[in-house]
Design an enzyme around this catalytic site. Structure first.
Site, PDB file in Angstrom:
ATOM      1  N   CYS A   1      36.668  43.695  39.956  1.00 42.76           N
ATOM      2  CA  CYS A   1      36.478  42.871  41.213  1.00 42.76           C
ATOM      3  C   CYS A   1      36.844  41.533  40.619  1.00 42.76           C
ATOM      4  O   CYS A   1      37.513  40.759  41.441  1.00 42.76           O
ATOM      5  CB  CYS A   1      35.119  42.713  41.502  1.00 42.76           C
ATOM      6  SG  CYS A   1      34.758  42.019  43.109  1.00 42.76           S
TER       7      CYS A   1
ATOM      8  N   CYS B   1      33.404  36.107  33.682  1.00 43.99           N
ATOM      9  CA  CYS B   1      33.956  36.830  34.840  1.00 43.99           C
ATOM     10  C   CYS B   1      35.545  37.209  34.464  1.00 43.99           C
ATOM     11  O   CYS B   1      36.308  38.015  35.159  1.00 43.99           O
ATOM     12  CB  CYS B   1      34.077  35.785  35.948  1.00 43.99           C
ATOM     13  SG  CYS B   1      34.890  34.210  35.476  1.00 43.99           S
TER      14      CYS B   1
END
Length: 245
Positions: free
Chosen positions: A122, A230
């Site tokens: 994602c 991330c």
């Protein structure tokens, strides 16, 4: 397994920049570093999170026309988008909104549940791929990361390589108290979610408030303890490889 940030690496450009602007901890000239022509084309990457106003204000006083890249993942808190627009207006920022490829999102995350099934993918689709595309027009990017934010960032350098780019972390050595004092001194607005305990703010599905005794980034991917970043920060030995492009 928790991943710790690697050493910053070195090359001729970094060595010269360190020698001129960061010879030791008693002589740190970040403003001069950010103005050095050796950085080439520069951009700031900002999440418009809890501490972002400090970096953006600081940079805007050194290089008012520097582009600010914002990764609009499509999953941000509405409060973050409102806060972003407020800071852009108040600081006169040159905002560039970077979005993921809608085709890839439709193919891989049509139901917007990828964050719960595969948070790394994602982040790759919504952050890493779009940012690397956006950075193709720049030589250097500027990050707001700091050593005190988490144990995994405790060795964060001020200058490093991020794949093929130079990356500057102007506030790597700042303390939490420095940040608070800067907010107060310059009367900067706070992110509205900070008052609710959100001390590091990313996408809404993967962010929760921080409780007492936790580090500032404990609320990020709290249900996935092995994930602490991330993926947009490649590191000095990082390689960005994307098949099919």
């Amino acid at each position: 397994m928790t991943t710790y940030w690697p050493p910053g690496g070195s090359d001729d450009v970094i060595r010269q920049l360190r020698k001129r602007h960061l010879p030791d901890l008693e002589h740190v000239d970040v403003a001069g570093l950010l103005r050095n022509p050796a950085l080439g084309r520069r951009a700031v990457v900002s999440s418009f999170g809890a501490e972002s106003a400090v970096l953006l204000h600081y940079i805007s006083r050194i290089a008012a026309d520097i582009p600010v890249l914002f990764l609009d993942t499509g999953r941000h808190f509405k409060e973050t988008l409102i806060y972003r627009d407020q800071l852009v207006m108040e600081l006169g920022l040159d905002l560039h909104v970077v979005r993921p490829d809608p085709r890839l999102i439709a193919e891989e995350d049509a139901n917007a549940t990828l964050w719960s099934r595969d948070p790394n993918m994602c982040c790759a689709l919504r952050k890493t791929f779009p940012l690397q595309d956006a950075l193709e027009g720049y030589d250097t990017w500027i990050s707001g990361r700091k050593r005190y934010q988490a144990e995994t960032r405790s060795a964060l350098p001020l200058i490093e390589r991020d794949g093929t780019h130079l990356k500057i972390n102007p506030m790597a050595l700042w303390t939490r108290e420095d940040i608070v004092a800067y907010f107060e001194r310059h009367v900067l607005p706070r992110h509205p979610l900070e008052a609710l305990g959100y001390l590091s703010i990313g996408c809404a599905p993967c962010t929760r408030p921080v409780t007492g005794g936790e580090d500032l980034r404990a609320g990020r991917w709290a249900g996935t303890p092995e994930k602490t970043e991330c993926g947009i920060h490649l590191g000095p030995d990082g390689h960005f490889v994307r098949s099919g492009r």
